[in-house]
Design a protein around this motif. Sequence first.
Motif, PDB file in Angstrom:
ATOM      1  N   ALA A 174       0.858  -1.184   0.000  1.00 31.66           N
ATOM      2  CA  ALA A 174       0.000   0.000   0.000  1.00 31.66           C
ATOM      3  C   ALA A 174       0.893   1.233   0.000  1.00 31.66           C
ATOM      4  CB  ALA A 174      -0.910   0.007   1.226  1.00 31.66           C
ATOM      5  N   VAL A 175       0.468   2.235  -0.748  1.00 24.70           N
ATOM      6  CA  VAL A 175       1.222   3.476  -0.838  1.00 24.70           C
ATOM      7  C   VAL A 175       0.224   4.615  -0.944  1.00 24.70           C
ATOM      8  CG1 VAL A 175       1.462   3.405  -3.349  1.00 24.70           C
ATOM      9  CG2 VAL A 175       3.169   4.576  -1.999  1.00 24.70           C
ATOM     10  N   SER A 176       0.574   5.753  -0.360  1.00 21.57           N
ATOM     11  CA  SER A 176      -0.308   6.911  -0.456  1.00 21.57           C
ATOM     12  C   SER A 176       0.527   8.148  -0.736  1.00 21.57           C
ATOM     13  CB  SER A 176      -1.129   7.101   0.822  1.00 21.57           C
ATOM     14  OG  SER A 176      -0.287   7.475   1.883  1.00 21.57           O
ATOM     15  N   LEU A 177      -0.101   9.118  -1.340  1.00 21.13           N
ATOM     16  CA  LEU A 177       0.549  10.370  -1.687  1.00 21.13           C
ATOM     17  C   LEU A 177      -0.025  11.464  -0.806  1.00 21.13           C
ATOM     18  CD1 LEU A 177       2.422  11.842  -3.716  1.00 21.13           C
ATOM     19  CD2 LEU A 177       0.389  12.226  -5.101  1.00 21.13           C
ATOM     20  N   THR A 178       0.856  12.151  -0.078  1.00 16.44           N
ATOM     21  CA  THR A 178       0.419  13.238   0.799  1.00 16.44           C
ATOM     22  C   THR A 178       1.299  14.448   0.559  1.00 16.44           C
ATOM     23  OG1 THR A 178       1.881  12.543   2.574  1.00 16.44           O
ATOM     24  CG2 THR A 178      -0.357  11.651   2.593  1.00 16.44           C
ATOM     25  N   GLY A 179       0.947  15.530   1.166  1.00 13.99           N
ATOM     26  CA  GLY A 179       1.756  16.731   1.087  1.00 13.99           C
ATOM     27  C   GLY A 179       3.052  16.567   1.861  1.00 13.99           C
ATOM     28  N   GLY A 180       4.027  17.371   1.526  1.00 13.76           N
ATOM     29  CA  GLY A 180       5.328  17.263   2.169  1.00 13.76           C
ATOM     30  C   GLY A 180       5.327  17.723   3.613  1.00 13.76           C
ATOM     31  N   ASN A 181       4.340  18.494   4.016  1.00 12.88           N
ATOM     32  CA  ASN A 181       4.314  19.017   5.375  1.00 12.88           C
ATOM     33  C   ASN A 181       3.406  18.205   6.301  1.00 12.88           C
ATOM     34  OD1 ASN A 181       2.000  19.698   4.124  1.00 12.88           O
ATOM     35  ND2 ASN A 181       1.971  21.851   4.762  1.00 12.88           N
ATOM     36  N   ARG A 182       2.987  17.035   5.886  1.00 18.99           N
ATOM     37  CA  ARG A 182       2.125  16.181   6.710  1.00 18.99           C
ATOM     38  C   ARG A 182       2.962  15.284   7.598  1.00 18.99           C
ATOM     39  NH1 ARG A 182      -3.158  15.080   4.854  1.00 18.99           N
ATOM     40  NH2 ARG A 182      -3.247  14.037   6.844  1.00 18.99           N
ATOM     41  N   ASN A 183       2.468  14.986   8.780  1.00 17.85           N
ATOM     42  CA  ASN A 183       3.126  14.070   9.690  1.00 17.85           C
ATOM     43  C   ASN A 183       2.881  12.639   9.214  1.00 17.85           C
ATOM     44  OD1 ASN A 183       4.315  12.833  11.837  1.00 17.85           O
ATOM     45  ND2 ASN A 183       3.186  13.970  13.395  1.00 17.85           N
ATOM     46  N   ASP A 184       3.915  11.800   9.261  1.00 18.87           N
ATOM     47  CA  ASP A 184       3.803  10.424   8.772  1.00 18.87           C
ATOM     48  C   ASP A 184       2.779   9.608   9.552  1.00 18.87           C
ATOM     49  OD1 ASP A 184       5.706  10.933   6.911  1.00 18.87           O
ATOM     50  OD2 ASP A 184       7.355  10.010   8.027  1.00 18.87           O
ATOM     51  N   ILE A 185       2.659   9.867  10.826  1.00 21.63           N
ATOM     52  CA  ILE A 185       1.795   9.042  11.668  1.00 21.63           C
ATOM     53  C   ILE A 185       0.321   9.165  11.272  1.00 21.63           C
ATOM     54  CG2 ILE A 185       1.504  10.771  13.491  1.00 21.63           C
ATOM     55  CD1 ILE A 185       1.881   6.998  13.978  1.00 21.63           C
ATOM     56  N   THR A 186      -0.075  10.289  10.679  1.00 20.96           N
ATOM     57  CA  THR A 186      -1.474  10.453  10.299  1.00 20.96           C
ATOM     58  C   THR A 186      -1.870   9.514   9.157  1.00 20.96           C
ATOM     59  OG1 THR A 186      -0.939  12.226   8.747  1.00 20.96           O
ATOM     60  CG2 THR A 186      -1.499  12.863  11.010  1.00 20.96           C
ATOM     61  N   GLN A 187      -0.903   8.974   8.446  1.00 23.69           N
ATOM     62  CA  GLN A 187      -1.192   8.081   7.323  1.00 23.69           C
ATOM     63  C   GLN A 187      -1.063   6.607   7.669  1.00 23.69           C
ATOM     64  OE1 GLN A 187      -2.495   9.244   4.464  1.00 23.69           O
ATOM     65  NE2 GLN A 187      -2.493  11.111   5.686  1.00 23.69           N
ATOM     66  N   LEU A 188      -0.753   6.285   8.924  1.00 25.63           N
ATOM     67  CA  LEU A 188      -0.562   4.887   9.310  1.00 25.63           C
ATOM     68  C   LEU A 188      -1.837   4.070   9.154  1.00 25.63           C
ATOM     69  CD1 LEU A 188       1.249   2.677  10.477  1.00 25.63           C
ATOM     70  CD2 LEU A 188       0.553   3.433  12.750  1.00 25.63           C
ATOM     71  N   MET A 189      -2.921   4.524   9.729  1.00 23.44           N
ATOM     72  CA  MET A 189      -4.163   3.740   9.671  1.00 23.44           C
ATOM     73  C   MET A 189      -4.754   3.674   8.259  1.00 23.44           C
ATOM     74  SD  MET A 189      -4.294   2.306  12.446  1.00 23.44           S
ATOM     75  CE  MET A 189      -5.777   1.406  12.138  1.00 23.44           C
ATOM     76  N   PRO A 190      -4.769   4.748   7.459  1.00 19.25           N
ATOM     77  CA  PRO A 190      -5.239   4.594   6.083  1.00 19.25           C
ATOM     78  C   PRO A 190      -4.398   3.603   5.280  1.00 19.25           C
ATOM     79  CG  PRO A 190      -5.249   6.904   6.667  1.00 19.25           C
ATOM     80  CD  PRO A 190      -4.581   6.171   7.794  1.00 19.25           C
ATOM     81  N   LEU A 191      -3.094   3.555   5.532  1.00 20.00           N
ATOM     82  CA  LEU A 191      -2.257   2.589   4.822  1.00 20.00           C
ATOM     83  C   LEU A 191      -2.534   1.167   5.277  1.00 20.00           C
ATOM     84  CD1 LEU A 191       1.221   4.320   4.561  1.00 20.00           C
ATOM     85  CD2 LEU A 191      -0.254   3.611   2.693  1.00 20.00           C
ATOM     86  N   VAL A 192      -2.716   0.970   6.577  1.00 21.78           N
ATOM     87  CA  VAL A 192      -3.024  -0.375   7.087  1.00 21.78           C
ATOM     88  C   VAL A 192      -4.352  -0.856   6.520  1.00 21.78           C
ATOM     89  CG1 VAL A 192      -3.630  -1.649   9.177  1.00 21.78           C
ATOM     90  CG2 VAL A 192      -1.619  -0.188   9.160  1.00 21.78           C
ATOM     91  N   GLN A 193      -5.337   0.043   6.425  1.00 18.02           N
ATOM     92  CA  GLN A 193      -6.636  -0.345   5.881  1.00 18.02           C
ATOM     93  C   GLN A 193      -6.594  -0.552   4.374  1.00 18.02           C
ATOM     94  OE1 GLN A 193      -9.051   2.834   7.330  1.00 18.02           O
ATOM     95  NE2 GLN A 193      -9.171   1.988   9.398  1.00 18.02           N
ATOM     96  N   ALA A 194      -5.594   0.020   3.691  1.00 21.85           N
ATOM     97  CA  ALA A 194      -5.498  -0.113   2.232  1.00 21.85           C
ATOM     98  C   ALA A 194      -4.780  -1.385   1.791  1.00 21.85           C
ATOM     99  CB  ALA A 194      -4.779   1.094   1.654  1.00 21.85           C
ATOM    100  N   VAL A 195      -4.216  -2.140   2.729  1.00 21.59           N
ATOM    101  CA  VAL A 195      -3.516  -3.369   2.353  1.00 21.59           C
ATOM    102  C   VAL A 195      -4.535  -4.372   1.841  1.00 21.59           C
ATOM    103  CG1 VAL A 195      -2.145  -5.298   3.229  1.00 21.59           C
ATOM    104  CG2 VAL A 195      -1.656  -2.988   3.994  1.00 21.59           C
ATOM    105  N   PRO A 196      -4.351  -4.874   0.613  1.00 24.83           N
ATOM    106  CA  PRO A 196      -5.307  -5.844   0.069  1.00 24.83           C
ATOM    107  C   PRO A 196      -5.091  -7.225   0.700  1.00 24.83           C
ATOM    108  CG  PRO A 196      -3.529  -5.508  -1.476  1.00 24.83           C
ATOM    109  CD  PRO A 196      -3.299  -4.541  -0.346  1.00 24.83           C
ATOM    110  N   PRO A 197      -6.058  -8.127   0.582  1.00 24.66           N
ATOM    111  CA  PRO A 197      -5.862  -9.488   1.100  1.00 24.66           C
ATOM    112  C   PRO A 197      -4.685 -10.150   0.389  1.00 24.66           C
ATOM    113  CG  PRO A 197      -8.159  -9.124   0.547  1.00 24.66           C
ATOM    114  CD  PRO A 197      -7.402  -7.937   0.058  1.00 24.66           C
ATOM    115  N   VAL A 198      -3.812 -10.771   1.174  1.00 21.55           N
ATOM    116  CA  VAL A 198      -2.635 -11.434   0.627  1.00 21.55           C
ATOM    117  C   VAL A 198      -2.889 -12.928   0.626  1.00 21.55           C
ATOM    118  CG1 VAL A 198      -0.165 -11.825   0.927  1.00 21.55           C
ATOM    119  CG2 VAL A 198      -1.147  -9.597   1.459  1.00 21.55           C
TER     120      VAL A 198
END
Length: 140
Positions: A11-35
Amino acid sequence: MITDAHGIPLAVSLTGGNRNDITQLMPLVQAVPPVRCRRGRPRQRPERVYADRAHDHDKYCKQVRDKGITPVIARRGTGHGSGLGVHRWVVEQTVALLHWFRRLRIRWEIRDDIHEAFLSLACAIICWRRLRNLSLFRTT
């Protein structure tokens, strides 16, 4: 970016350069497809998430635990040498591979959807190359 143990982007997401990394942790975890595994049901979520000190927040660790995932995160304020770099280097290596693509090294596109398309294409190429190399070493 979330990768598996071999450096394949899940999973990968595109955010602004001034965003904190931790705010994208849960959206990335939820975006992982079934393996899909060799046997049984496809795994819906990873078993563990390895992260650096930037992700050490109790609120987000609790959210990850609520999803049934064990967070293995280096603690802030402690000395280096926790041993987590052995696992995290795979993500750093995949990020370095993304920088091999010239269109991603420096962002020339004004529109974010075009840049995100290039990012997705680069992840697909990395995934294909990793799977091709893994299949060369796999015995039947």
